[in-house]
Design a protein around this motif. Structure first.
Motif, PDB file in Angstrom:
ATOM      1  N   LEU A  16      -6.737   4.169  -7.398  1.00  0.00           N
ATOM      2  CA  LEU A  16      -5.902   5.151  -6.710  1.00  0.00           C
ATOM      3  C   LEU A  16      -6.469   6.556  -6.869  1.00  0.00           C
ATOM      4  O   LEU A  16      -6.349   7.388  -5.964  1.00  0.00           O
ATOM      5  N   ALA A  17      -7.086   6.810  -8.016  1.00  0.00           N
ATOM      6  CA  ALA A  17      -7.662   8.156  -8.228  1.00  0.00           C
ATOM      7  C   ALA A  17      -8.752   8.419  -7.198  1.00  0.00           C
ATOM      8  O   ALA A  17      -8.876   9.540  -6.693  1.00  0.00           O
ATOM      9  N   ILE A  18      -9.537   7.386  -6.869  1.00  0.00           N
ATOM     10  CA  ILE A  18     -10.553   7.583  -5.833  1.00  0.00           C
ATOM     11  C   ILE A  18      -9.856   7.893  -4.508  1.00  0.00           C
ATOM     12  O   ILE A  18     -10.232   8.812  -3.786  1.00  0.00           O
ATOM     13  N   LYS A  19      -8.814   7.129  -4.211  1.00  0.00           N
ATOM     14  CA  LYS A  19      -8.125   7.324  -2.932  1.00  0.00           C
ATOM     15  C   LYS A  19      -7.510   8.708  -2.840  1.00  0.00           C
ATOM     16  O   LYS A  19      -7.444   9.302  -1.765  1.00  0.00           O
ATOM     17  N   MET A  20      -6.991   9.212  -3.960  1.00  0.00           N
ATOM     18  CA  MET A  20      -6.348  10.526  -3.870  1.00  0.00           C
ATOM     19  C   MET A  20      -7.326  11.651  -4.178  1.00  0.00           C
ATOM     20  O   MET A  20      -6.931  12.812  -4.253  1.00  0.00           O
ATOM     21  N   ALA A  21      -8.605  11.308  -4.340  1.00  0.00           N
ATOM     22  CA  ALA A  21      -9.647  12.311  -4.557  1.00  0.00           C
ATOM     23  C   ALA A  21      -9.418  13.113  -5.819  1.00  0.00           C
ATOM     24  O   ALA A  21      -9.624  14.312  -5.858  1.00  0.00           O
ATOM     25  N   LEU A  22      -8.987  12.420  -6.871  1.00  0.00           N
ATOM     26  CA  LEU A  22      -8.835  13.103  -8.138  1.00  0.00           C
ATOM     27  C   LEU A  22     -10.220  13.262  -8.757  1.00  0.00           C
ATOM     28  O   LEU A  22     -10.994  12.327  -8.795  1.00  0.00           O
ATOM     29  N   PHE A  23     -10.502  14.466  -9.191  1.00  0.00           N
ATOM     30  CA  PHE A  23     -11.738  14.738  -9.904  1.00  0.00           C
ATOM     31  C   PHE A  23     -11.896  13.720 -11.023  1.00  0.00           C
ATOM     32  O   PHE A  23     -10.920  13.414 -11.694  1.00  0.00           O
ATOM     33  N   PRO A  24     -13.013  13.125 -11.327  1.00  0.00           N
ATOM     34  CA  PRO A  24     -14.313  13.290 -10.690  1.00  0.00           C
ATOM     35  C   PRO A  24     -14.587  12.270  -9.582  1.00  0.00           C
ATOM     36  O   PRO A  24     -15.728  11.925  -9.364  1.00  0.00           O
ATOM     37  N   PHE A  25     -13.556  11.783  -8.941  1.00  0.00           N
ATOM     38  CA  PHE A  25     -13.760  10.786  -7.874  1.00  0.00           C
ATOM     39  C   PHE A  25     -13.572  11.425  -6.498  1.00  0.00           C
ATOM     40  O   PHE A  25     -13.094  10.794  -5.576  1.00  0.00           O
ATOM     41  N   HIS A  26     -13.911  12.690  -6.398  1.00  0.00           N
ATOM     42  CA  HIS A  26     -13.555  13.446  -5.207  1.00  0.00           C
ATOM     43  C   HIS A  26     -14.690  13.514  -4.194  1.00  0.00           C
ATOM     44  O   HIS A  26     -14.522  14.103  -3.139  1.00  0.00           O
ATOM     45  N   ALA A  27     -15.852  12.922  -4.533  1.00  0.00           N
ATOM     46  CA  ALA A  27     -17.063  13.221  -3.770  1.00  0.00           C
ATOM     47  C   ALA A  27     -16.921  12.991  -2.272  1.00  0.00           C
ATOM     48  O   ALA A  27     -17.564  13.663  -1.476  1.00  0.00           O
ATOM     49  N   TRP A  28     -16.064  12.067  -1.870  1.00  0.00           N
ATOM     50  CA  TRP A  28     -15.992  11.747  -0.441  1.00  0.00           C
ATOM     51  C   TRP A  28     -15.261  12.807   0.359  1.00  0.00           C
ATOM     52  O   TRP A  28     -15.448  12.956   1.554  1.00  0.00           O
ATOM     53  N   LEU A  29     -14.389  13.572  -0.311  1.00  0.00           N
ATOM     54  CA  LEU A  29     -13.433  14.371   0.442  1.00  0.00           C
ATOM     55  C   LEU A  29     -14.017  15.579   1.177  1.00  0.00           C
ATOM     56  O   LEU A  29     -13.730  15.760   2.367  1.00  0.00           O
ATOM     57  N   PRO A  30     -14.839  16.420   0.540  1.00  0.00           N
ATOM     58  CA  PRO A  30     -15.244  17.648   1.235  1.00  0.00           C
ATOM     59  C   PRO A  30     -15.894  17.385   2.587  1.00  0.00           C
ATOM     60  O   PRO A  30     -15.517  17.998   3.589  1.00  0.00           O
ATOM     61  N   ASN A  31     -16.852  16.449   2.623  1.00  0.00           N
ATOM     62  CA  ASN A  31     -17.513  16.200   3.900  1.00  0.00           C
ATOM     63  C   ASN A  31     -16.576  15.560   4.905  1.00  0.00           C
ATOM     64  O   ASN A  31     -16.609  15.874   6.092  1.00  0.00           O
ATOM     65  N   ALA A  32     -15.742  14.646   4.423  1.00  0.00           N
ATOM     66  CA  ALA A  32     -14.821  13.976   5.336  1.00  0.00           C
ATOM     67  C   ALA A  32     -13.929  15.006   6.024  1.00  0.00           C
ATOM     68  O   ALA A  32     -13.739  14.965   7.242  1.00  0.00           O
ATOM     69  N   TYR A  33     -13.389  15.946   5.256  1.00  0.00           N
ATOM     70  CA  TYR A  33     -12.530  16.953   5.857  1.00  0.00           C
ATOM     71  C   TYR A  33     -13.329  17.919   6.722  1.00  0.00           C
ATOM     72  O   TYR A  33     -12.861  18.388   7.749  1.00  0.00           O
ATOM     73  N   ALA A  34     -14.542  18.206   6.265  1.00  0.00           N
ATOM     74  CA  ALA A  34     -15.297  19.244   6.958  1.00  0.00           C
ATOM     75  C   ALA A  34     -15.731  18.810   8.350  1.00  0.00           C
ATOM     76  O   ALA A  34     -15.780  19.619   9.272  1.00  0.00           O
ATOM     77  N   TYR A  35     -16.072  17.527   8.518  1.00  0.00           N
ATOM     78  CA  TYR A  35     -16.673  17.128   9.785  1.00  0.00           C
ATOM     79  C   TYR A  35     -15.744  16.353  10.709  1.00  0.00           C
ATOM     80  O   TYR A  35     -16.115  16.039  11.833  1.00  0.00           O
ATOM     81  N   ALA A  36     -14.546  16.044  10.231  1.00  0.00           N
ATOM     82  CA  ALA A  36     -13.593  15.383  11.119  1.00  0.00           C
ATOM     83  C   ALA A  36     -13.147  16.385  12.190  1.00  0.00           C
ATOM     84  O   ALA A  36     -13.283  17.592  12.008  1.00  0.00           O
ATOM     85  N   PRO A  37     -12.624  15.887  13.331  1.00  0.00           N
ATOM     86  CA  PRO A  37     -12.082  16.832  14.315  1.00  0.00           C
ATOM     87  C   PRO A  37     -10.982  17.672  13.666  1.00  0.00           C
ATOM     88  O   PRO A  37     -10.288  17.218  12.766  1.00  0.00           O
ATOM     89  N   ASN A  38     -10.837  18.902  14.135  1.00  0.00           N
ATOM     90  CA  ASN A  38      -9.929  19.835  13.457  1.00  0.00           C
ATOM     91  C   ASN A  38      -8.505  19.312  13.351  1.00  0.00           C
ATOM     92  O   ASN A  38      -7.874  19.445  12.311  1.00  0.00           O
ATOM     93  N   ALA A  39      -8.018  18.736  14.454  1.00  0.00           N
ATOM     94  CA  ALA A  39      -6.636  18.251  14.421  1.00  0.00           C
ATOM     95  C   ALA A  39      -6.494  17.151  13.387  1.00  0.00           C
ATOM     96  O   ALA A  39      -5.490  17.070  12.672  1.00  0.00           O
ATOM     97  N   VAL A  40      -7.523  16.306  13.293  1.00  0.00           N
ATOM     98  CA  VAL A  40      -7.491  15.201  12.329  1.00  0.00           C
ATOM     99  C   VAL A  40      -7.508  15.750  10.909  1.00  0.00           C
ATOM    100  O   VAL A  40      -6.767  15.295  10.036  1.00  0.00           O
TER     101      VAL A  40
END
Lengths: 145, 117, 493, 183, 488
Positions: free
Chosen positions: C220-244
Motif C-alpha cells: 500500500l505504501a507503494i500505491k500511496m507513494a509514501l517515501f521511499p516508494f514514491h519514485a513513480w509519482l513525479p513523472n506520472a503526474y508531470a506527463y499525464a494530461p492536465n485534467a487527469v
C-alpha cells in the motif's frame, strides 16, 4: 503466411472444433473445469489462429473492430445488468436467487448469464488485443508481416 | 513428510526472488514484464499450495464422500491470473508505443533520452 | 428500498456507464455520460453520508451471501468521507475536462479517455467501500490499470515511460499486497475484514502475521507513494494530461491511504501497529522525513506539474505522520488532511491546466507576468500554495493545527517543530512561484489580459472557495474526520 | 499426499526453478519468451497436481497461449526478435532487494501451517461451508464455479472489468495513434 | 444606536470597504485612491473612538465570527490595550493617507491601486490584531498582516526589493509558524482554551520548564517585535516606499508585534505567573542587549532610513522589556511607549520621506543645512527626535518614565542602566541630524531645495503636534492602561 496451403487447410478444419470446444467449456463449466473465462480465451484463440494464418485483414472482415469493441462492452453490461436485475427484483446487487421463483434455479440462470457475459468480454478482448497488436505499425518499420 | 511439508513454500520463495530480481535488474522492458509474470505466478503457486489438502481431489463434487481441496484459493487465483494477463497486455502495448516514441526498449536508453531533453 | 442499495449504486452506476461509453465512443456523448455519473455519484455519496449519520454503519452483502462467505460492503464515516472526496473531485474533474482534454488529446481517443476515467473512478469507489481484503486487490487493479491508461494519454512521449514505470511499480505493489493477503488467509481462512479482525488477535505472536503486515503495508505504501516508494509519482503526474493530473492528485493516492489506515488500525489487532510491533515509529519517521525532504526537492523543480507532484509526496508524508501518531487525534488529522489536500492540490493542478491552455507550457518560466496576465488562474495557484504552506484562512492551516496538536498531545514537541519546519520549506517553493508570477517585472513588456476559459476557471474556483470556506469553518470537515478516526480506532462516538 | 503426487510435485517445482533461473540468465529475448511459455505450462501442470484444475486450465490458456502470443507480437513490433543484446543494470541492488524479500518470506512461512494439512485454518473456516452447502444452495457440482460466479461473483465482476479495462487501454494505445501510412 | 459588540466588527470591515472602493471607483478615478483611504480611515477612527467611549460603560461583549473547530473560535473583543492600539493605528492611518498622497505622486511611484489596496488590508488586519479576543484570532490576523505587507515591501519590484521581501517573509513567517503557532497549539493542548483572560490562562499546575519554554517560544515567535536575533527583516525592508516604512515601523507591523507580546504576557501568562518564571529575566536581558546594540549600530549608519530602522528595533525592545519586567509600571510604560513611539517614529519617517521627495537625499552626511530650505520638515523632525529620546515636551517622556520605574522595581540595575544608556545613545544618533540640518552651512546645490509638498507637510505637522499633545494630555492612555493593571 498466405502461401502456406497446409496451414490454411488445417486451420480451416481446426477452427470449428476450437469454437465448439469453447462453447463446451462455456456451458459445461458448471460440471467440470472451465467457465466463461476459459471459454472466452479459447474462443478468442480461434480467431487469433485465423488471424495468424489468413492475415489480419481477413480477420477484420469477419470481426470488424467496432463490433468487437461493442461485444466486449456488452459482456460487462450483461454481467452488471444481471446484478442490477437482482436489485430490482428485491435482492442485493448480484443476488441471482431472486431471478426466478426457485432460488436454486435463479442461481443457475444467473450463473449462466454472467458466465456468458464473461465469455463474451474475454473473447472480445482477446481478439482486440491480437488485432491491435497485429494492426500496429512502427513509424520506422518496413516489413509488412 | 514433516520436513518436506514446507518445501513447496521454499521453492515458491525462490521463484519469487528470481522474479523480482528480473524485474529490477532487467534493462529490457519486455524482460521486465516477463519478470513480473514470474513474480506473480509464483504468488499464484503460493495460494494454490495453501489450498491443497493432502489426499484431496479437485473441488468438483462427486456422489460419494470425498476429501476436496480448498476451492477458495482457486477462485482468487483465477481472478488474479486474469488481472495478471491484463497488466501484461497493457504493459506490452506501452512497450510497443515506447519503441515508437524513443526508438528503443532499453530502459537506460529511454532514461538517457529523457534526460537529454 | 433505494436507501438499501446506496452503497452498491456507488459502484454500479459507473460500472454501467463505462461499457456504455465504450459502445458509443463519441467524445461529446461519453463526456455527458461521465458527467451524469459524476452528478449521480455525488448525490449518492452525500446520501450515504447522511444515511450513516442517521442510522450508523452500512453493511451490504453482495449477492445476498452473508459476510465471510460472500463479499460485503461496509461503510462508516471513514469511507463515506473518502467517497465524498473522490466523487466530488471526479465530478469537478469531468466538468473541467473537455476544453483541457481537447487541447491535448486527439479527438479519436477522447471517448476512450473518458471510458478509462469512469473505470478509474469505479476502481477507486470499489476500493473505498469494500469490506473484503481480496476484493480491495481486484478494484485496486481496476483503478491502477485505468490510471496507467489515463497517464499514457499525455502529449509528451515521456508519459509512456512514466506510465510503464508506474505499471511495474504498481504491479509489484499489488503483488506484495496479494502476498500479505495470502499469508493472512493461510492463518485465518477468511478474507473478510471484520472477520479477520476477530480472528487475528489470537494469532498475534505469529511471525506470519508480522510478515503479512509488512507486505500489506509495503504494497500500500507503494500505491500511496509514501517515501521511499514514491519514485513513480513525479513523472506520472508531470506527463499525464492536465485534467487527469488534477483528478489523480485529488483521488488516486487517497483510496490507498484509506485502505492503509483501515487495515493497520482496524483489521490488525488493536495495538498491533503501535504496541506490538512498534512500527508506528517507522511510519512516523518516514512521514516526517519525506515531508521535509520531498518539499525541499520541490524547490529545485522548474516544471510546475512536477514541482507540485513532489509536493504531493510531501503531503502524503504529513498524512503518514498523523497515522504514525497512532492516536485518535493523529488519525483525525490524517483524514482531515486527506480531505483538505484533495481540495487544494486539485485546484492547483486545474489552474496549471488553465495556464497551459493560455501559454502552451507548464514550466515556471510560463508564469512570468501571470499575475497580471491571468489574475484569476494565478490567484487559484497562489491560494492553493498558501494553503500548502498552512497560512491561516485556508484549509492547510486547519490541517497543520490538527496535526501539530495531535503531536503535542503526545508531547512530541520536536515533531511539532519539524512539521512546522516543513511548512517553511513549502513556503520556499511556493514563494519561488509567486515571485515569478507577480514580482518579476519587465517594464518594456505589454501584458495582454488573457484568462483561461471559464469552463476551466469555474471548477477551479469552486475548489478555491471550498478551500477558503473549510479554512474558516472547519466544523464539518473536522467533525467528520474526528468521527472517522473514532470509528476506525474503535472508539464509539 | 501419496508418494507419486509428491514426486510429481517436486519434479515440477524443480523444473520451474530451472526455467526461471534460465530466464533470468539468458541474453536472448526470444528465448526468454519461449521459456516463459514453458514456465506457464509447468505452472499449469503443477496446478493440476495441486487439484486446481480450473486454475490450471486458465493458466494454460492465458500464460501459455495469450501471454506468449502477446509477448511474441511485442518482440516483433519492437524489432527485438532477432536482436539479442540485453544488459543488466544495478544487479547488486536487485540481489539485495530479492534477498530481503526472500528473508521476509522465509520468516513468514516458518509459522505457516504445514503444506497440505487438512486442519490448516485456511481449510477450516470458510471453505468447508462452500464444499458442504454450495450444492444445496446453488446446485452446481463445480464448487469453484459456484464460488466464482455466485459467492464471490462481485470479484469476478471486478475481474471482467479489469480485462475490459486492459482491452480499452490497448485500443487507446495502439489503435488510431500509430503514424501508419494508409495503403 | 449600534451595540458596542457590532461596532467592533465594523472596525474590521471598514478598511475592507476601502479595498472595494479602490478596486471599483478607484479604477475609474485613480486620483481618489488616497481620498478613499483617508475618509475610510476617519470612519475607522470614529468607530474606534466609540468603542473607547463604550468601554467607559463596562466591558464590551465578545463577538464570535466563526468557529473553525470546536473549542477554538475567531472572535473579537475590545479591551483597553487593544483600543489603545486601535486608536493609534486608525489615527495614524489618516495621517499616512494624507502623507502618501503627496509622497507617492511626488516620487512618481507606479501601481498605486495595488499599493492602496494592500495598505487597507494591512490596516484591517492590524485592527483584527488589536481587537482579537483570543490567541487564535490574533495569530490569524498576524499572518494576514505579514502577507498583506509583503507586496508593499517589494513594491519597487527591483532585485533588491525582492530580496528584502524574501528576508521579510522568511523571518516573519518562519518565526510565527515555527514558534508562535507551536506555542499557541501547545497552550491550547495544556489549557483547552486560547481566550485572552485577565490574569492569564496558564496557571501554576503546569510544569515550570514547559512554561519557560513557552515564554521563549512566544517572545521570539512574535518576530514582528524584532527582538535580536530576529530583527534583520526590519532594516532590509527599508527598500519599501516611505509611507510603507512609516506604516511598518510606526503603526501596523512592529506595533502589532509588541502589542502581541504585551497581550501574551498580560492575558495568557498573567503578570504574576510571569514573575515566577526564571526565564523572563534572561529574556529581559536579551531585550536590554538589543536596546544597546541597535543604538550603537544606528550611530554608525549614514543612511537615514537605516538609522531610523535600527532605532525602531531598539525602541521596540523597550516595550518588550516593559512587558518582561512583569510589573504594573512596566506594563503601563510598555503600553504608553507603543503609542508615543508610534507618533514619534512616524514623524521621523515622514521627515525622511519628505527629504527624499524634495531634496532627493538619503544619506545623513548629505543633509547639511537643509533645515534652512525645509524649515517645517526639519522642525517636525526635531520634535519626533525628542519624542523618541523621551524628553519633554513630548509624550515620550511619560512612557520612558514608567519604563524606568518598572525596571527600577526589579532592582536589577543592569536593566535600568540599559534603558538609560539606550536613551542617551538615541539622543546621540538622532539629535545631530537636526543640528546638522540647521547649523551646518549647506552643501553645494542644497540651497535650491524647496519645501516638501503640502500634503506631506500637513501630515508631518499633525503627527508632530500629536507628540506634543500626548505630553499635555496623556490621561486617556493612562486611564486605559490602569484599567488593565487594576483588573488583573
Amino acid at each position: 503466411m498466405k502461401q502456406h496451403l497446409i496451414l490454411h487447410v488445417i486451420a480451416k478444419i481446426m477452427i470449428p472444433f476450437i469454437m465448439v470446444f469453447a462453447l463446451y467449456v462455456q456451458f459445461h463449466g458448471d460440471y467440470g473445469p472451465g467457465g466463461g473465462f476459459q471459454a472466452g480465451v479459447i474462443f478468442g484463440a480461434g480467431f487469433i489462429l485465423y488471424g495468424i494464418v489468413f492475415g489480419k485483414e481477413a480477420t477484420m472482415k469477419i470481426v470488424p473492430p467496432p463490433l468487437v469493441y461493442t461485444t466486449a462492452a456488452l459482456g460487462v453490461l450483461l454481467y452488471t445488468g444481471v446484478g442490477v436485475a437482482g436489485m430490482f427484483l428485491g435482492g442485493e446487487f448480484l443476488n441471482y436467487s431472486v431471478l426466478s421463483a426457485d432460488p436454486v434455479a435463479g442461481q443457475h440462470l444467473g450463473i449462466l448469464l454472467i458466465e456468458f457475459g464473461v465469455g463474451m468480454t474475454v473473447a472480445s478482448v482477446m481478439v482486440i488485443l491480437f488485432l491491435s497488436f497485429a494492426d500496429y505499425r512502427q513509424p520506422d518499420s518496413q516489413d509488412t508481416d | 513428510m514433516e520436513s518436506l511439508g514446507i518445501v513447496n513454500y521454499w521453492i515458491v520463495i525462490a521463484l519469487m526472488m528470481i522474479g523480482l530480481y528480473i524485474v529490477i535488474s532487467a534493462n529490457n522492458l519486455i524482460k521486465k514484464i516477463i519478470g513480473l509474470n514470474i513474480f506473480q505466478s509464483s504468488v499464484f503457486i503460493l495460494y494454490i499450495s495453501i489450498g491443497k489438502v493432502g489426499g484431496g481431489t479437485a473441488p468438483i463434487l462427486l456422489k460419494e464422500p470425498t476429501v476436496y481441496s480448498n476451492p477458495l484459493p482457486h477462485v482468487l487465483i483465477l481472478t488474479a491470473i486474469v488481472v495478471g494477463v491484463a497488466t501484461t497486455a497493457l504493459g506490452l502495448a506501452l512497450i510497443v508505443r515506447i519503441r515508437s516514441a524513443f526508438g528503443t526498449i532499453d530502459d537506460q536508453d529511454v532514461q538517457q533520452d529523457i534526460e537529454r531533453n | 428500498m433505494l436507501s438499501l442499495h446506496l452503497s452498491a449504486l456507488q459502484v454500479v452506476i459507473p460500472l454501467l456507464a463505462a461499457p456504455l461509453c465504450a459502445i458509443i465512443r463519441r467524445p461529446g456523448i461519453t463526456w455527458l455520460i461521465a458527467l451524469a455519473v459524476g452528478i449521480a455519484s455525488c448525490i449518492n455519496s452525500i446520501a450515504i453520508l447522511l444515511h450513516i449519520n442517521r442510522f450508523g454503519e452500512i453493511v451490504y452483502s453482495l449477492g445476498g451471501w452473508a459476510a465471510p462467505f460472500g463479499i460485503e460492503y461496509r461503510i462508516d464515516s471513514a469511507n463515506a468521507l473518502i467517497l465524498l472526496i473522490i466523487s466530488f473531485i471526479y465530478l469537478l474533474g469531468i466538468i473541467y475536462a473537455p476544453v483541457s482534454i481537447k487541447s491535448e488529446v486527439p479527438e479519436k481517443s477522447q471517448g476512450w479517455l473518458y471510458t478509462a476515467w469512469i473505470l478509474c473512478f469505479t476502481g477507486l469507489s470499489g476500493i473505498t467501500i469494500s469490506g473484503d481484503v481480496f476484493n480491495v486487490f481486484v478494484f485496486l487493479e481496476v483503478s491502477s490499470l485505468s490510471t496507467y491508461i489515463l497517464i499514457s494519454f499525455g502529449q509528451d512521449k515521456r508519459c509512456l515511460s512514466a506510465a510503464f514505470r508506474y505499471l511495474v511499480m504498481g504491479t509489484i505493489a499489488a503483488t506484495f499486497y496479494l502476498i500479505g493477503v495470502g499469508f493472512l488467509y493461510s492463518l485465518t481462512g477468511t478474507l473478510n475484514m471484520a472477520d479477520l479482525a476477530q480472528r487475528l488477535p489470537d494469532l498475534i505472536s505469529q511471525n506470519t502475521v508480522a510478515v503479512a503486515f509488512g507486505f500489506v503495508i509495503v504494497g500500500l505504501a507503494i500505491k500511496m507513494a509514501l517515501f521511499p516508494f514514491h519514485a513513480w509519482l513525479p513523472n506520472a503526474y508531470a506527463y499525464a494530461p492536465n485534467a487527469v493530473t488534477a483528478f489523480l492528485a485529488g483521488t488516486a493516492t487517497k483510496a490507498a491511504v484509506y485502505v492503509f489506515i483501515r487495515l493497520i488500525f482496524e483489521v490488525f489487532p488493536e495495538d498491533y501497529f503501535s504496541g506490538f510491533t512498534s512500527s508506528h515509529h517507522i511510519i512516523l519517521a518516514v512521514g516526517i522525513i519525506s515531508a521535509v525532504i520531498t518539499s525541499a526537492v520541490a524547490i529545485f523543480q522548474n516544471e510546475l506539474k512536477r514541482l507540485f507532484a513532489w509536493s504531493s509526496i510531501g503531503q502524503i508524508g504529513y498524512i503518514a505522520v498523523g497515522v504514525g501518531l497512532a492516536s485518535t487525534a493523529g488519525v483525525a488529522a490524517s483524514f482531515l488532511h486527506l480531505f483538505n489536500h484533495a481540495i487544494m492540490k486539485t485546484a492547483i493542478f486545474m489552474a496549471i491546466g488553465g495556464l497551459f491552455i493560455v501559454t502552451g507550457s507548464t514550466t515556471t518560466a510560463a508564469l512570468k507576468n501571470a499575475g497580471r496576465r491571468m489574475p484569476w488562474t494565478m490567484a487559484a495557484i497562489l491560494i492553493g500554495g498558501l494553503s500548502l504552506i498552512g497560512v491561516p484562512f485556508t484549509t492547510g492551516f486547519i490541517s497543520k493545527w490538527y496535526l501539530v496538536s495531535a503531536s503535542l498531545e503526545q508531547n512530541f514537541w520536536w515533531l511539532a517543530g519539524l512539521i512546522l519546519l516543513g511548512s517553511l520549506v513549502t513556503a520556499a517553493y511556493v514563494w519561488k512561484i509567486v515571485e515569478i508570477a507577480y514580482f518579476r517585472k519587465d517594464p518594456n513588456e505589454q501584458v495582454v489580459r488573457q484568462e483561461a476559459p471559464l469552463s476551466l476557471l469555474i471548477p477551479t474556483w469552486i475548489l478555491v472557495v471550498a478551500n477558503i470556506y473549510f479554512g474558516i469553518d472547519a466544523r464539518f470537515s473536522g467533525s467528520i474526520a474526528t468521527q472517522a478516526a473514532n470509528t476506525i480506532l474503535g472508539i464509539s462516538p | 499426499m501419496n508418494a507419486i503426487e509428491l514426486v510429481v510435485n517436486f519434479t515440477l517445482l524443480g523444473f520451474l526453478l530451472v526455467t526461471a533461473l534460465h530466464i533470468s540468465q539468458t541474453n536472448r529475448l526470444f528465448r526468454a519468451v519461449m521459456l516463459f511459455g514453458i514456465y506457464s505450462l509447468l505452472t499449469a501442470s503443477l496446478f493440476v497436481s495441486l487439484d486446481a484444475v480450473d486454475v490450471a486450465f486458465t493458466e494454460a490458456a492465458v500464460g501459455t497461449c495469450i501471454a506468449t502470443i502477446l509477448m511474441l507480437s511485442a518482440l516483433s513490433l519492437t524489432g527485438s526478435r532477432k536482436e539479442v543484446r540485453y544488459r543488466r543494470k544495478n544487479a547488486a541492488f536487485a540481489v539485495c532487494v530479492s534477498i530481503a524479500l526472500g528473508v521476509a518470506l522465509a520468516i513468514g512461512i516458518m509459522d505457516m501451517p504445514q503444506f497440505a494439512d487438512p486442519n490448516a485454518p485456511a481449510n477450516l473456516h470458510v471453505a468447508p461451508y462452500y464444499l458442504q452447502d454450495s450444492y444445496s444452495e446453488i446446485g452446481i457440482p463445480n464448487v469453484v464455479t459456484s464460488v466464482l460466479a455466485s459467492y464471490r461473483g462481485y470479484d469476478t465482476l471486478g475481474e471482467v472489468v479489469v480485462i475490459f479495462t486492459a482491452g480499452i487501454g490497448v485500443i487507446a494505445l495502439l489503435t488510431g495513434r500509430s503514424s501508419k501510412p494508409k495503403d | 444606536m449600534m451595540s458596542a459588540s457590532t461596532i467592533q466588527l465594523y472596525c474590521l470591515v471598514a478598511p475592507l470597504v476601502a479595498v472595494v472602493l479602490i478596486a471599483t471607483v478607484g479604477r475609474v478615478f485613480p486620483i481618489l485612491y488616497e481620498a478613499i483611504n483617508a475618509s475610510v480611515a476617519v470612519l475607522t477612527f470614529l468607530l474606534t473612538l466609540s468603542l473607547y467611549s463604550a468601554l467607559g460603560e463596562g466591558t464590551i461583549e465578545p463577538l464570535v465570527l466563526f468557529e473553525p473547530f470546536v473549542g477554538v473560535s475567531i472572535a473579537i473583543q475590545a479591551e483597553p490595550l487593544g483600543i489603545l492600539f486601535a486608536l493609534m493605528a486608525s489615527f495614524l492611518w489618516i495621517v499616512t493617507s494624507i502623507y502618501s498622497f503627496g509622497y507617492m505622486r511626488g516620487h512618481g511611484e507606479t501601481n498605486l491601486a495595488r499599493f492602496n489596496i494592500f495598505f487597507a488590508i494591512a490596516i484591517s488586519s492590524a485592527m483584527g490584531i488589536a481587537l482579537a479576543a483570543n490567541g487564535f484570532t490574533l495569530f490569524l490576523f498576524y499572518e494576514v498582516l505579514t502577507l498583506s505587507t509583503f507586496p508593499l515591501v517589494t513594491h519597487a519590484g527591483t532585485d533588491k526589493a525582492r530580496r528584502a521581501g524574501r528576508v521579510y517573509l522568511f523571518l516573519l513567517l518562519g518565526t510565527s509558524v515555527g514558534m508562535l503557532l507551536l506555542a499557541l497549539i501547545w497552550t491550547w493542548i495544556l489549557t483547552g482554551t486560547l481566550d485572552f483572560r485577565a490574569g492569564g490562562i496558564l496557571d501554576g499546575d503546569i510544569s515550570k520548564t514547559t512554561l519557560n519554554i513557552l515564554l521563549v517560544l512566544y517572545v521570539f515567535g512574535i518576530g514582528k517585535a524584532a527582538l535580536m536575533p530576529f530583527h534583520r527583516w526590519l532594516p532590509t525592508a527599508m527598500v519599501a516606499p516611505t509611507p510603507v516604512s512609516a506604516l511598518l515601523h510606526a503603526v501596523a507591523v512592529v506595533k502589532a508585534g509588541v502589542f502581541s507580546i504585551l497581550k501574551v504576557s498580560i492575558y495568557i501568562f498573567g503578570i504574576d505567573l510571569l514573575q515566577e518564571l526564571e526565564v523572563h529575566r534572561y529574556l529581559a536581558y536579551v531585550a536590554a542587549f538589543t536596546i544597546v546594540a541597535t543604538a550603537i549600530i544606528a550611530l554608525r549608519k549614514d543612511n537615514l532610513k537605516a538609522r531610523l530602522a535600527y532605532s525602531t528595533v531598539g525602541q521596540l525592545s523597550y516595550i518588550v522589556l516593559g512587558a518582561l519586567v512583569a510589573n504594573a509600571a512596566g506594563i503601563v510604560g510598555g503600553g504608553l511607549h507603543m503609542l508615543m513611539h508610534g507618533f514619534g517614529k512616524i514623524t521621523l519617517f515622514f521627515g525622511a520621506g519628505a527629504i527624499l521627495v524634495a531634496a532627493h537625499k538619503t544619506e545623513i552626511s548629505q543633509m547639511r543645512g537643509i533645515g534652512r530650505s525645509m524649515p517645517v520638515t526639519m522642525i517636525t523632525f526635531l520634535i519626533g527626535c525628542i519624542a523618541i529620546v523621551g524628553a519633554p515636551p513630548t509624550g515620550g517622556m511619560w512612557s520612558k518614565w514608567n519604563l524606568l520605574l518598572g525596571a527600577a522595581n526589579t532592582t536589577d540595575w543592569l536593566l535600568l542602566a540599559a534603558l538609560i544608556i539606550g536613551s542617551l545613545l538615541s539622543a546621540a544618533y538622532l539629535l545631530p541630524i537636526a543640528v546638522r540640518a540647521f547649523y551646518h552651512p549647506p552643501d553645494d546645490g542644497n540651497e535650491t531645495i524647496k519645501e516638501a509638498p503640502v500634503s506631506i507637510l500637513i501630515a508631518m505637522i499633525i503627527s508632530a503636534a500629536g507628540c506634543i499633545i500626548l505630553f499635555i494630555a496623556p490621561d486617556f492612555a493612562f486611564e486605559l492602561m490602569s484599567m488593565i493593571t487594576s483588573s488583573k
